[in-house]
Design an enzyme around this catalytic site. Structure first.
Site, mmCIF file in Angstrom:
data_model
loop_
_atom_site.group_PDB
_atom_site.id
_atom_site.type_symbol
_atom_site.label_atom_id
_atom_site.label_comp_id
_atom_site.label_asym_id
_atom_site.label_seq_id
_atom_site.Cartn_x
_atom_site.Cartn_y
_atom_site.Cartn_z
ATOM 1 C CE LYS A 113 -0.932 30.060 -20.897
ATOM 2 N NZ LYS A 113 -0.606 28.764 -21.510
ATOM 3 C CB THR A 130 3.689 19.379 -30.604
ATOM 4 O OG1 THR A 130 4.544 19.069 -29.483
ATOM 5 C CG2 THR A 130 4.353 20.419 -31.467
ATOM 6 C CB THR A 163 8.564 17.606 -28.577
ATOM 7 O OG1 THR A 163 9.294 18.063 -27.433
ATOM 8 C CG2 THR A 163 8.933 16.166 -28.896
ATOM 9 C CD GLU A 167 14.334 23.213 -22.946
ATOM 10 O OE1 GLU A 167 14.856 24.150 -23.568
ATOM 11 O OE2 GLU A 167 14.852 22.695 -21.932
ATOM 12 C CG PHE A 168 16.627 17.611 -23.821
ATOM 13 C CD1 PHE A 168 16.255 16.404 -24.406
ATOM 14 C CD2 PHE A 168 17.408 18.493 -24.549
ATOM 15 C CE1 PHE A 168 16.675 16.079 -25.695
ATOM 16 C CE2 PHE A 168 17.833 18.177 -25.843
ATOM 17 C CZ PHE A 168 17.464 16.969 -26.411
ATOM 18 C CG LEU A 169 11.865 22.482 -19.808
ATOM 19 C CD1 LEU A 169 10.679 22.122 -18.943
ATOM 20 C CD2 LEU A 169 11.924 23.985 -19.989
ATOM 21 C CD GLU A 197 5.319 20.344 -16.957
ATOM 22 O OE1 GLU A 197 4.530 20.062 -16.045
ATOM 23 O OE2 GLU A 197 5.000 20.350 -18.160
ATOM 24 N N GLY A 225 5.998 1.841 -10.227
ATOM 25 C CA GLY A 225 4.900 2.616 -9.665
ATOM 26 C C GLY A 225 3.752 2.672 -10.657
ATOM 27 C CB CYS A 264 6.384 15.571 -22.449
ATOM 28 S SG CYS A 264 6.415 17.367 -22.514
HETATM 29 P P1 NAD Z 1 1.673 24.597 -23.260
HETATM 30 O O1 NAD Z 1 0.376 24.123 -23.774
HETATM 31 O O2 NAD Z 1 1.871 24.823 -21.803
HETATM 32 O O3 NAD Z 1 2.035 25.984 -23.979
HETATM 33 C C1 NAD Z 1 1.843 26.241 -25.320
HETATM 34 C C2 NAD Z 1 1.551 27.741 -25.463
HETATM 35 O O4 NAD Z 1 1.554 28.064 -26.873
HETATM 36 C C3 NAD Z 1 0.180 28.163 -24.932
HETATM 37 O O5 NAD Z 1 0.361 29.243 -24.028
HETATM 38 C C4 NAD Z 1 -0.587 28.591 -26.172
HETATM 39 O O6 NAD Z 1 -1.524 29.636 -25.938
HETATM 40 C C5 NAD Z 1 0.537 29.044 -27.077
HETATM 41 N N1 NAD Z 1 0.221 29.075 -28.501
HETATM 42 C C6 NAD Z 1 -0.497 28.201 -29.242
HETATM 43 N N2 NAD Z 1 -0.530 28.575 -30.531
HETATM 44 C C7 NAD Z 1 0.204 29.705 -30.610
HETATM 45 C C8 NAD Z 1 0.563 30.567 -31.690
HETATM 46 N N3 NAD Z 1 0.178 30.318 -32.948
HETATM 47 N N4 NAD Z 1 1.311 31.654 -31.411
HETATM 48 C C9 NAD Z 1 1.717 31.929 -30.144
HETATM 49 N N5 NAD Z 1 1.409 31.158 -29.099
HETATM 50 C C10 NAD Z 1 0.663 30.051 -29.326
HETATM 51 O O7 NAD Z 1 2.762 23.583 -23.821
HETATM 52 P P2 NAD Z 1 4.221 23.246 -23.217
HETATM 53 O O8 NAD Z 1 4.114 22.214 -22.164
HETATM 54 O O9 NAD Z 1 4.948 24.514 -22.923
HETATM 55 O O10 NAD Z 1 4.880 22.515 -24.471
HETATM 56 C C11 NAD Z 1 5.286 23.233 -25.621
HETATM 57 C C12 NAD Z 1 6.175 22.340 -26.457
HETATM 58 O O11 NAD Z 1 7.361 22.044 -25.733
HETATM 59 C C13 NAD Z 1 5.569 20.970 -26.814
HETATM 60 O O12 NAD Z 1 6.005 20.587 -28.083
HETATM 61 C C14 NAD Z 1 6.150 20.056 -25.758
HETATM 62 O O13 NAD Z 1 6.173 18.722 -26.173
HETATM 63 C C15 NAD Z 1 7.545 20.658 -25.638
HETATM 64 N N6 NAD Z 1 8.207 20.409 -24.366
HETATM 65 C C16 NAD Z 1 7.526 20.602 -23.204
HETATM 66 C C17 NAD Z 1 8.162 20.357 -21.994
HETATM 67 C C18 NAD Z 1 7.408 20.485 -20.696
HETATM 68 O O14 NAD Z 1 7.942 20.017 -19.681
HETATM 69 N N7 NAD Z 1 6.228 21.074 -20.644
HETATM 70 C C19 NAD Z 1 9.508 19.942 -21.979
HETATM 71 C C20 NAD Z 1 10.194 19.814 -23.181
HETATM 72 C C21 NAD Z 1 9.524 20.045 -24.374
#
Ligand code: NAD
Length: 433
Positions: free
Chosen positions: A35, A86, A122, A144-146, A148, A249, A256
């Protein structure tokens, strides 16, 4: 300021690029070397509109770099944002905090004593307090509330910022980080750790409940012969209710909402509070997927064995290639297991879908997917699918039968073009069930 963003997935890569955009020097950190290599080369390993351009802009400007080294991160940053995943624990509703714990442990070991460690992942309420007690470096939580598909806009112009802090110093640092966002009028709520953590889980629980509420009304409409689209239109005119998240739907999915409401109900149990309604919200949501499978069977004469079924959509929502807990792929896979010959098409999520469900068929375009179909299922609401011409589509399929699992298609147009049109929670316009 010099910031690090730990975990460069959907949330972290967006946060890193947006922090560079508002003027910070940013170092993205991830344990996944592939990545990091991709991001360094300006390739974003997932689909998010505008993000590749923003990352390219700031890697070129020198404000954004990526590394796998926590040592480098510790030496670089004044503020470290933790954005790791998470996911749901295997065999439990609870959240898997392994990655959050590992990231905090690693950055706390290398961070300067006056740095600030800011959780954005989260997490179950109580996590921030536990981590704050475990390390000498100060901790804050900034959920974070974004969404996708709108991630950049949501990060640069969020509805609100939430600062969970244990000191004025932490609040001041966060206000400095977000100064341009605050200056644009974004409201900020400063709270203690549990409240800040709860804002995120409560928001997700509310949205999931609203979606499942209208989907439960769709079930009642199906039983009573009503039309949920009219019902939600009329409900939506009520200011106290509002129309958003009130379209029935196939329900919610993604990385999430499903796991977050389960983790919330689980954590509430641990705290001795019952959020049993969230389990019903979850169950209603999953039943919508069952209903689409059932409808497909009904439309194929009771059995999908050998039927050629086209599934329009694989991502859990449009403008994303995220297939985590995707309702579309869940339905596609179940029909495939029942012996249907399933062909999937999605404008962005084909690679991810193919990796996760290699036994399904895939087409390179919606037209190719439609060719020879006995049944079409519209399961992800991409604008491209809304603009399919029903006349042209009819000339491609073997049998003109469609289930609109997203409520986004114009039933009258499809019916006028000779399609047997079915949707969740509504009677068929051509009266064929
Ligand atoms: P994701 O799986 O896309 O990304 C997580 C990243 O963390 C991965 O690239 C992974 O390699 C990396 N990672 C894991 N362990 C690590 C470590 N010890 N050190 C460094 N990097 C490490 O997940 P995401 O969708 O980005 O979600 C991340 C968090 O944000 C979650 O808690 C999720 O609930 C929250 N969140 C996500 C969104 C969303 O829309 N995706 C929105 C709000 C909140």
């Amino acid at each position: 300021m010099r910031l690090t963003v730990i975990g460069t997935g959907y949330l972290g890569a967006t946060h890193a690029a947006c922090m560079a955009e508002i003027g910070h020097e940013v170092l993205g950190v991830d344990v996944d070397p592939d990545k990091v290599a991709a991001l360094r080369a300006g390739r974003v390993p997932f689909h998010e509109p505008g993000l590749p351009e923003l990352i390219a802009k700031h890697t070129a400007s020198g404000r954004l770099r990526f590394t796998t080294s926590y040592e480098e991160a510790g030496a670089f940053g004044e503020v470290h944002f933790v954005c790791v995943g998470t996911p749901q624990l295997k065999g439990s509703e609870g959240a898997d905090l392994t990655y959050v714990d590992a990231a905090f442990a690693a950055i706390a070991e290398h961070a300067a004593p006056d740095a600030l460690l800011v959780g954005k992942s989260t997490v179950p309420v109580g996590t921030a307090g536990r981590l704050a007690a475990a390390y000498d470096v100060e901790v804050a939580w900034n959920p974070e509330f974004l969404r996708e598909g709108f991630a950049i806009e949501d990060t640069l112009r969020p509805d609100r910022l939430v600062f969970g802090v244990g000191s004025r110093r932490a609040e001041t640092i966060l206000r400095t980080v977000y100064q341009p966002v605050l200056a644009a009028g974004t409201p900020a709520v400063t709270a203690d750790f549990p409240t800040a953590e709860l804002v995120k889980t409560a928001a997700n629980a509310f949205l999931a409940t609203k979606i499942s509420f209208i989907n439960a009304m769709a079930e009642v409409c199906e039983a009573a012969g009503g039309d949920v689209t009219k019902l939600s239109e009329a409900l939506g005119y009520d200011d106290r209710i509002g129309r958003r998240f009130l379209r029935s739907g196939i329900g919610f999915g993604g990385g999430c909402l499903p796991k977050d409401i389960r983790a919330f109900a689980h954590r509430a149990d641990e705290l001795g509070v019952s959020l049993a309604f969230l389990r019903e919200v979850d169950a209603i949501n999953m039943r919508r997927r069952d209903r689409v499978v059932e409808l497909a069977r009904e439309l194929c004469g009771g059995d999908v064995l050998g039927a050629r079924i086209t599934v329009l959509g694989a991502a859990f929502k449009p403008d994303s290639d995220d297939i985590r807990d995707s309702p579309a792929l869940n339905v596609a896979a179940r029909l495939g297991l029942d012996g249907a010959d399933v062909t999937v098409y999605d404008p962005a999520a084909m690679d991810n879908a193919r990796k996760a469900f290699p036994l399904l068929g895939y087409a390179v375009s919606a037209e190719e997917a439609l060719r020879g179909a006995d049944l079409v299922l519209h399961l992800t609401e991409w604008p491209q699918f809304r603009s399919i011409d029903p006349e042209r589509a009819r000339s491609l399929v073997r049998r003109p039968r469609i289930v609109d699992g997203r409520g986004g298609l114009d039933a009258d147009r499809w019916t006028a073009a000779g399609w047997r049109f079915s949707a969740l929670g509504r009677p068929a316009p051509n009266g064929e069930g």
